[in-house]
Design a protein around this motif. Structure first.
Motif, PDB file in Angstrom:
ATOM      1  N   ALA A   1       0.852  -1.200  -0.101  1.00 37.84           N
ATOM      2  CA  ALA A   1       0.160  -0.147  -0.019  1.00 37.84           C
ATOM      3  C   ALA A   1       0.986   1.419   0.007  1.00 37.84           C
ATOM      4  CB  ALA A   1      -1.019   0.151   1.222  1.00 37.84           C
ATOM      5  N   ASP A   2       2.030   1.197   0.564  1.00 35.19           N
ATOM      6  CA  ASP A   2       2.752   2.234   0.727  1.00 35.19           C
ATOM      7  C   ASP A   2       3.472   2.580  -0.615  1.00 35.19           C
ATOM      8  OD1 ASP A   2       2.639   3.559   3.730  1.00 35.19           O
ATOM      9  OD2 ASP A   2       3.033   1.191   3.812  1.00 35.19           O
ATOM     10  N   ILE A   3       3.850   1.645  -1.316  1.00 33.83           N
ATOM     11  CA  ILE A   3       4.481   1.702  -2.655  1.00 33.83           C
ATOM     12  C   ILE A   3       3.470   2.037  -3.500  1.00 33.83           C
ATOM     13  CG2 ILE A   3       5.594   0.354  -4.539  1.00 33.83           C
ATOM     14  CD1 ILE A   3       6.506  -1.735  -2.375  1.00 33.83           C
ATOM     15  N   ARG A   4       2.247   1.634  -3.723  1.00 34.34           N
ATOM     16  CA  ARG A   4       1.229   2.133  -4.403  1.00 34.34           C
ATOM     17  C   ARG A   4       1.104   3.534  -4.072  1.00 34.34           C
ATOM     18  NH1 ARG A   4      -1.268  -2.802  -3.349  1.00 34.34           N
ATOM     19  NH2 ARG A   4      -2.511  -1.781  -1.884  1.00 34.34           N
ATOM     20  N   ASP A   5       0.942   3.943  -3.039  1.00 31.31           N
ATOM     21  CA  ASP A   5       0.937   5.408  -2.737  1.00 31.31           C
ATOM     22  C   ASP A   5       1.875   6.153  -3.218  1.00 31.31           C
ATOM     23  OD1 ASP A   5      -0.502   7.796  -0.995  1.00 31.31           O
ATOM     24  OD2 ASP A   5       1.641   7.734  -0.001  1.00 31.31           O
ATOM     25  N   LEU A   6       3.105   5.853  -3.091  1.00 31.82           N
ATOM     26  CA  LEU A   6       4.280   6.510  -3.611  1.00 31.82           C
ATOM     27  C   LEU A   6       4.175   6.810  -5.088  1.00 31.82           C
ATOM     28  CD1 LEU A   6       7.302   7.399  -3.095  1.00 31.82           C
ATOM     29  CD2 LEU A   6       8.100   5.135  -3.938  1.00 31.82           C
ATOM     30  N   LEU A   7       3.854   5.666  -5.887  1.00 33.34           N
ATOM     31  CA  LEU A   7       3.862   5.481  -7.442  1.00 33.34           C
ATOM     32  C   LEU A   7       2.770   6.403  -7.715  1.00 33.34           C
ATOM     33  CD1 LEU A   7       4.253   2.097  -8.154  1.00 33.34           C
ATOM     34  CD2 LEU A   7       6.149   3.808  -8.186  1.00 33.34           C
ATOM     35  N   GLU A   8       1.616   6.823  -6.904  1.00 35.40           N
ATOM     36  CA  GLU A   8       0.492   7.421  -7.311  1.00 35.40           C
ATOM     37  C   GLU A   8       0.760   9.111  -7.023  1.00 35.40           C
ATOM     38  OE1 GLU A   8      -3.008   6.175  -4.991  1.00 35.40           O
ATOM     39  OE2 GLU A   8      -3.141   4.195  -6.224  1.00 35.40           O
ATOM     40  N   ARG A   9       1.433   9.259  -5.815  1.00 38.42           N
ATOM     41  CA  ARG A   9       1.900  10.502  -5.593  1.00 38.42           C
ATOM     42  C   ARG A   9       3.078  11.322  -6.327  1.00 38.42           C
ATOM     43  NH1 ARG A   9       4.291  11.608  -1.035  1.00 38.42           N
ATOM     44  NH2 ARG A   9       5.017   9.372  -0.322  1.00 38.42           N
ATOM     45  N   LYS A  10       4.045  10.442  -6.769  1.00 40.94           N
ATOM     46  CA  LYS A  10       5.132  10.595  -7.513  1.00 40.94           C
ATOM     47  C   LYS A  10       6.041  11.848  -6.978  1.00 40.94           C
ATOM     48  CE  LYS A  10       3.197   9.410 -12.098  1.00 40.94           C
ATOM     49  NZ  LYS A  10       2.693   8.130 -11.653  1.00 40.94           N
ATOM     50  N   PRO A  11       6.369  11.679  -5.782  1.00 45.52           N
ATOM     51  CA  PRO A  11       7.097  12.955  -4.937  1.00 45.52           C
ATOM     52  C   PRO A  11       8.469  13.091  -5.588  1.00 45.52           C
ATOM     53  CG  PRO A  11       7.082  10.896  -3.373  1.00 45.52           C
ATOM     54  CD  PRO A  11       6.102  10.598  -4.908  1.00 45.52           C
ATOM     55  N   SER A  12       9.250  14.164  -5.456  1.00 43.24           N
ATOM     56  CA  SER A  12      10.617  14.169  -5.823  1.00 43.24           C
ATOM     57  C   SER A  12      11.604  13.483  -4.723  1.00 43.24           C
ATOM     58  CB  SER A  12      10.838  15.484  -6.246  1.00 43.24           C
ATOM     59  OG  SER A  12      10.718  16.502  -5.114  1.00 43.24           O
ATOM     60  N   THR A  13      11.591  12.315  -4.511  1.00 45.53           N
ATOM     61  CA  THR A  13      12.322  11.661  -3.530  1.00 45.53           C
ATOM     62  C   THR A  13      13.203  10.382  -3.942  1.00 45.53           C
ATOM     63  OG1 THR A  13      12.080  11.101  -1.261  1.00 45.53           O
ATOM     64  CG2 THR A  13      10.197  10.186  -2.973  1.00 45.53           C
ATOM     65  N   ALA A  14      14.008   9.838  -3.261  1.00 45.02           N
ATOM     66  CA  ALA A  14      14.417   8.673  -4.020  1.00 45.02           C
ATOM     67  C   ALA A  14      13.760   7.569  -3.639  1.00 45.02           C
ATOM     68  CB  ALA A  14      16.016   8.612  -3.236  1.00 45.02           C
ATOM     69  N   GLY A  15      13.163   7.370  -2.497  1.00 41.85           N
ATOM     70  CA  GLY A  15      12.102   6.159  -2.354  1.00 41.85           C
ATOM     71  C   GLY A  15      11.877   5.838  -0.761  1.00 41.85           C
ATOM     72  N   LEU A  16      11.323   4.673  -0.313  1.00 45.25           N
ATOM     73  CA  LEU A  16      10.912   4.546   0.443  1.00 45.25           C
ATOM     74  C   LEU A  16      11.779   3.300   1.313  1.00 45.25           C
ATOM     75  CD1 LEU A  16       7.393   4.020  -0.265  1.00 45.25           C
ATOM     76  CD2 LEU A  16       8.075   5.883   0.844  1.00 45.25           C
ATOM     77  N   ALA A  17      11.995   3.220   2.598  1.00 48.33           N
ATOM     78  CA  ALA A  17      12.421   2.201   3.279  1.00 48.33           C
ATOM     79  C   ALA A  17      11.905   1.713   4.685  1.00 48.33           C
ATOM     80  CB  ALA A  17      13.717   2.708   3.910  1.00 48.33           C
ATOM     81  N   VAL A  18      12.106   0.501   5.082  1.00 51.16           N
ATOM     82  CA  VAL A  18      11.728   0.073   6.182  1.00 51.16           C
ATOM     83  C   VAL A  18      13.024  -0.696   6.852  1.00 51.16           C
ATOM     84  CG1 VAL A  18      10.564  -1.725   7.782  1.00 51.16           C
ATOM     85  CG2 VAL A  18       9.321  -0.581   5.781  1.00 51.16           C
ATOM     86  N   PRO A  19      13.785   0.161   7.616  1.00 48.70           N
ATOM     87  CA  PRO A  19      14.941  -0.112   8.060  1.00 48.70           C
ATOM     88  C   PRO A  19      14.994  -1.577   8.727  1.00 48.70           C
ATOM     89  CG  PRO A  19      14.617   2.246   8.410  1.00 48.70           C
ATOM     90  CD  PRO A  19      13.570   1.636   8.141  1.00 48.70           C
ATOM     91  N   GLY A  20      16.159  -2.303   8.544  1.00 49.81           N
ATOM     92  CA  GLY A  20      16.383  -3.344   9.403  1.00 49.81           C
ATOM     93  C   GLY A  20      15.247  -4.445   8.904  1.00 49.81           C
ATOM     94  N   MET A  21      14.902  -5.448   9.846  1.00 54.22           N
ATOM     95  CA  MET A  21      14.169  -6.658   9.543  1.00 54.22           C
ATOM     96  C   MET A  21      12.921  -6.689  10.558  1.00 54.22           C
ATOM     97  SD  MET A  21      16.984  -9.398   7.997  1.00 54.22           S
ATOM     98  CE  MET A  21      16.141 -10.566   7.650  1.00 54.22           C
ATOM     99  N   VAL A  22      12.068  -6.004  10.370  1.00 53.74           N
ATOM    100  CA  VAL A  22      11.226  -5.878  11.600  1.00 53.74           C
ATOM    101  C   VAL A  22       9.991  -6.928  11.758  1.00 53.74           C
ATOM    102  CG1 VAL A  22       9.332  -4.415  12.818  1.00 53.74           C
ATOM    103  CG2 VAL A  22      11.225  -3.340  11.308  1.00 53.74           C
ATOM    104  N   VAL A  23       9.977  -7.587  12.594  1.00 54.72           N
ATOM    105  CA  VAL A  23       8.920  -8.588  13.068  1.00 54.72           C
ATOM    106  C   VAL A  23       7.467  -7.994  12.803  1.00 54.72           C
ATOM    107  CG1 VAL A  23       8.019 -10.325  14.683  1.00 54.72           C
ATOM    108  CG2 VAL A  23      10.458  -9.906  14.696  1.00 54.72           C
ATOM    109  N   GLY A  24       6.597  -8.777  11.896  1.00 53.14           N
ATOM    110  CA  GLY A  24       5.455  -8.377  11.824  1.00 53.14           C
ATOM    111  C   GLY A  24       5.450  -7.425  10.374  1.00 53.14           C
ATOM    112  N   SER A  25       6.521  -7.041   9.982  1.00 51.93           N
ATOM    113  CA  SER A  25       6.255  -6.286   8.359  1.00 51.93           C
ATOM    114  C   SER A  25       6.240  -7.381   7.581  1.00 51.93           C
ATOM    115  CB  SER A  25       7.434  -5.591   8.356  1.00 51.93           C
ATOM    116  OG  SER A  25       8.867  -5.972   8.238  1.00 51.93           O
TER     117      SER A  25
END
Length: 151
Positions: free
Chosen positions: A95-119
């Motif tokens: 859902a966050d990736i879809r939002d990014l692709l729809e908004r098209k902000p001038s940014t490099a991207g998205l991250a979830v740092p590490g390996m979070v349990v439940g992600s």
């Protein structure tokens, strides 16, 4: 048929398919992941169920991809994806990736740092840890795009 007529015909077919509720073509995503990481494969499978067409690149050189795409050390995770001109680092929800692709902000991207349990891809039964999806730019700027908190 003259070339411009076939172009008009193709455009009309695509428009009618869209109006008829035909599904949009899948969004292409290239994922770079280590051959020894099982959670990456789970994340890839989830992205496929969400309509992404995955080019799955299993490599021992994932850090080179991260370096080349400017992923800051403190935001790194186990896999890196490229989609729509953006970097998606780690276990970012679809859902966050879809939002990014729809908004098209001038940014490099998205991250979830590490390996979070439940992600996504890191599910472990009912265990869930809080985590943030962060948006980052090439200049080192970071902002929280979405907070995930267990119920």
């Amino acid at each position: 048929m003259k070339p411009y007529r076939s172009l008009l015909w193709a455009s009309a077919l695509m428009a009618s398919a869209a109006l008829a509720g035909e599904p949009a073509p899948p969004v292409e995503m290239t994922v770079y992941r280590s051959p020894t990481c099982g959670c990456c494969g789970k994340w890839v499978a989830q992205m496929q169920t969400q309509g992404y067409a995955i080019k799955d690149v299993v490599t021992d050189a994932v850090d080179k991809i991260k370096d080349g795409r400017g992923v800051p050390d403190n935001l790194r995770s186990c896999h890196t994806a490229l989609v729509g001109g953006y970097v998606v680092e780690g276990h970012v929800p679809a859902a966050d990736i879809r939002d990014l692709l729809e908004r098209k902000p001038s940014t490099a991207g998205l991250a979830v740092p590490g390996m979070v349990v439940g992600s996504p891809g890191m599910e472990m039964g009912d265990r869930k840890a809080p985590y943030d999806v962060v948006e980052f730019d090439q200049k080192g700027g970071v902002r929280v795009a979405h907070e995930y908190r267990p119920d």
